[in-house]
Design a protein around this motif. Structure first.
Motif, PDB file in Angstrom:
ATOM      1  N   ARG A  32       0.829  -1.198   0.000  1.00 39.97           N
ATOM      2  CA  ARG A  32       0.000   0.000   0.000  1.00 39.97           C
ATOM      3  C   ARG A  32       0.872   1.262   0.000  1.00 39.97           C
ATOM      4  O   ARG A  32       2.105   1.191   0.050  1.00 39.97           O
ATOM      5  CB  ARG A  32      -0.910   0.014   1.231  1.00 39.97           C
ATOM      6  N   THR A  33       0.211   2.461  -0.056  1.00 35.28           N
ATOM      7  CA  THR A  33       0.912   3.744  -0.011  1.00 35.28           C
ATOM      8  C   THR A  33       0.936   4.268   1.418  1.00 35.28           C
ATOM      9  O   THR A  33      -0.118   4.380   2.058  1.00 35.28           O
ATOM     10  CB  THR A  33       0.228   4.777  -0.929  1.00 35.28           C
ATOM     11  N   VAL A  54       1.902   7.360   4.186  1.00 34.53           N
ATOM     12  CA  VAL A  54       2.058   8.816   4.250  1.00 34.53           C
ATOM     13  C   VAL A  54       2.406   9.218   5.680  1.00 34.53           C
ATOM     14  O   VAL A  54       1.692   8.875   6.627  1.00 34.53           O
ATOM     15  CB  VAL A  54       0.769   9.535   3.802  1.00 34.53           C
ATOM     16  N   GLY A  95       9.983   5.856  -5.569  1.00 36.01           N
ATOM     17  CA  GLY A  95       9.324   5.177  -4.454  1.00 36.01           C
ATOM     18  C   GLY A  95       9.079   6.076  -3.260  1.00 36.01           C
ATOM     19  O   GLY A  95       8.195   5.798  -2.454  1.00 36.01           O
ATOM     20  N   HIS A 144       8.538  10.207  -2.033  1.00 38.48           N
ATOM     21  CA  HIS A 144       8.295  11.569  -2.513  1.00 38.48           C
ATOM     22  C   HIS A 144       8.096  12.491  -1.315  1.00 38.48           C
ATOM     23  O   HIS A 144       7.310  12.186  -0.417  1.00 38.48           O
ATOM     24  CB  HIS A 144       7.059  11.596  -3.413  1.00 38.48           C
ATOM     25  N   THR A 158       5.822  10.585   1.347  1.00 37.92           N
ATOM     26  CA  THR A 158       4.953   9.540   0.803  1.00 37.92           C
ATOM     27  C   THR A 158       5.800   8.384   0.292  1.00 37.92           C
ATOM     28  O   THR A 158       6.751   8.593  -0.474  1.00 37.92           O
ATOM     29  CB  THR A 158       4.094  10.098  -0.349  1.00 37.92           C
ATOM     30  N   VAL A 159       5.451   7.165   0.719  1.00 39.60           N
ATOM     31  CA  VAL A 159       6.072   5.934   0.210  1.00 39.60           C
ATOM     32  C   VAL A 159       5.048   5.259  -0.697  1.00 39.60           C
ATOM     33  O   VAL A 159       3.973   4.854  -0.243  1.00 39.60           O
ATOM     34  CB  VAL A 159       6.484   4.994   1.360  1.00 39.60           C
ATOM     35  N   ALA A 160       5.364   5.186  -1.989  1.00 40.83           N
ATOM     36  CA  ALA A 160       4.369   4.735  -2.975  1.00 40.83           C
ATOM     37  C   ALA A 160       4.007   3.268  -2.814  1.00 40.83           C
ATOM     38  O   ALA A 160       2.835   2.889  -2.927  1.00 40.83           O
ATOM     39  CB  ALA A 160       4.897   4.994  -4.382  1.00 40.83           C
ATOM     40  N   ASN A 161       4.985   2.388  -2.566  1.00 39.31           N
ATOM     41  CA  ASN A 161       4.733   0.950  -2.492  1.00 39.31           C
ATOM     42  C   ASN A 161       5.513   0.390  -1.304  1.00 39.31           C
ATOM     43  O   ASN A 161       6.697   0.081  -1.409  1.00 39.31           O
ATOM     44  CB  ASN A 161       5.161   0.272  -3.800  1.00 39.31           C
ATOM     45  N   HIS A 184      10.715  -0.695   4.407  1.00 40.10           N
ATOM     46  CA  HIS A 184      10.297   0.677   4.697  1.00 40.10           C
ATOM     47  C   HIS A 184       9.825   0.867   6.135  1.00 40.10           C
ATOM     48  O   HIS A 184       9.734   2.001   6.604  1.00 40.10           O
ATOM     49  CB  HIS A 184       9.164   1.106   3.747  1.00 40.10           C
TER      50      HIS A 184
END
Length: 364
Positions: free
Chosen positions: A237-238, A240, A267, A269, A280-283, A288
């Motif tokens: 998931r993403t 934040v 990955g 932002h 934000t971590v996209a995936n 992480h």
């Protein structure tokens, strides 16, 4: 007017002599109604606003032989002959009974005593009017907008003039906007961030329009992180992470994972919106998860906060109940029929007890 005639002094006594032309000094300016002069009364004080028109009234009768208006020792009019060179000054007459002086666009230079002198067949008469000119308040010197550091001592200046001398008041334009203690100078000791904002200076006099000006005060202070939001995100998931900081000037944000600074890469932002920063971590992957640090800085200081990106904890399944084992006896919830089994066992025990007693009685 070239003829010699009988003049008047400001004390109202007629004297003989030659009167020479002279001009009254005047300028322009708003006002209040004026009163008529009265020969039976002393000096009238007439108040008028700068810029308005003043009419100084004087009434005569049919027996008048000579009449004149004077300002101090200067003749303005002798009969209808104008001696003043000021274009703002003229006469207001109604037949032979009124001999009033009109001054348009009155200014402070017009202030002072005016005398209406009348010579009749009986005796000379004089009446004096003292013209008072009001000047609306005007702020002529005020502090410029300023920027200071929190804790500094601040002095705001607001100088005003007018006639009469105006009162100066300060207000801090908050929702309450209460008046502050101070007049031309407002002293603020150890200013705080709550005292930043717009300050109003108002110069006012009774019956005159006030003059109002403003000073903006900016108070610098170091960052203070007010809110940091953790994130619980499943793999794939993403995720934040959010960080909010108050500071003046606006803070710069940096993000760290352990001791390593993070940048916007594939990955991950990072976006900054004034006093708000978002990572934000996209995936999200297992790598992480962990502790992140948000750092806010400006020229006055630095502040940081820890945030966590963690994996949700799934609920565990209940452990199945077991029957008695060699080592441990586990509690087992009674099932259907258990109550009946217990009743049968109790009945059987009672029957055996009764049989044993009978055997003893009858010596089996």
């Amino acid at each position: 007017m070239n003829e010699a005639w009988t003049g008047t002094s400001l004390q109202g006594k007629w004297v003989e002599g030659n009167i020479y032309r002279s001009s009254a000094r005047s300028s322009s300016g708003s006002g209040l109604p004026v009163r008529s002069t009265d020969f039976l009364r002393g000096t009238d004080n007439i108040t008028i606003r700068q810029g308005d028109t003043a009419i100084l009234r004087c009434y005569v009768d049919d027996n008048v032989s000579k009449v004149a208006w004077l300002n101090r020792s200067n003749i303005i009019f002798a009969r209808e002959d104008k001696w003043s060179l000021d274009p703002r000054v003229d006469l207001v007459t109604k037949g032979q009974l009124e001999y009033s002086l009109r001054i348009q666009k009155v200014d402070v230079y017009d202030e002072g005593p005016y005398t209406c002198s009348v010579q009749s067949q009986q005796q000379p008469k004089t009446s004096q009017v003292h013209l008072i000119v009001q000047v609306p308040p005007r702020i002529y010197n005020i502090s410029s907008d300023i920027t200071v550091n929190e804790g500094s001592n601040v002095t705001l200046r607001c100088l005003a003039n007018g006639r009469p001398e105006p009162m100066v008041n300060w207000r801090h334009l908050t929702p309450l906007a209460e008046e502050l203690d101070g007049d031309e100078y407002l002293e603020i000791s150890g200013i705080t961030r709550e005292q930043a904002g717009r300050y109003e200076c108002k110069a006012s006099s009774d019956g005159l329009a006030p003059d109002v000006k403003y000073v903006n005060v900016v108070v610098n202070y170091p960052p203070q992180i007010m809110e940091s939001v953790n994130a619980e995100i499943e793999v794939g998931r993403t995720g934040v992470l959010q960080c909010d900081a108050l500071a003046v000037p606006k803070p710069d944000f940096e993000w760290y994972r352990d001791d390593k600074r993070l940048y916007s890469t594939q990955g991950i932002h990072i976006q900054n919106y004034g006093t708000h920063s978002v990572l934000t971590v996209a995936n999200v992957t297992e790598d992480h998860y962990g502790n992140y640090t948000c750092v806010a800085t400006n020229k006055l200081g630095i502040n940081n906060a820890s945030l966590f990106l963690f994996k949700p904890v799934l609920p565990t399944k209940p452990v199945p109940h077991k029957e008695e084992t060699d080592a441990t006896v586990l509690w087992r919830q009674p099932g259907p029929g258990t109550a009946k089994d217990n009743s049968d066992s109790l009945a059987q025990s009672l029957w055996l007890l009764m049989a044993s007693m009978a055997c003893l009685l009858f010596k089996c």
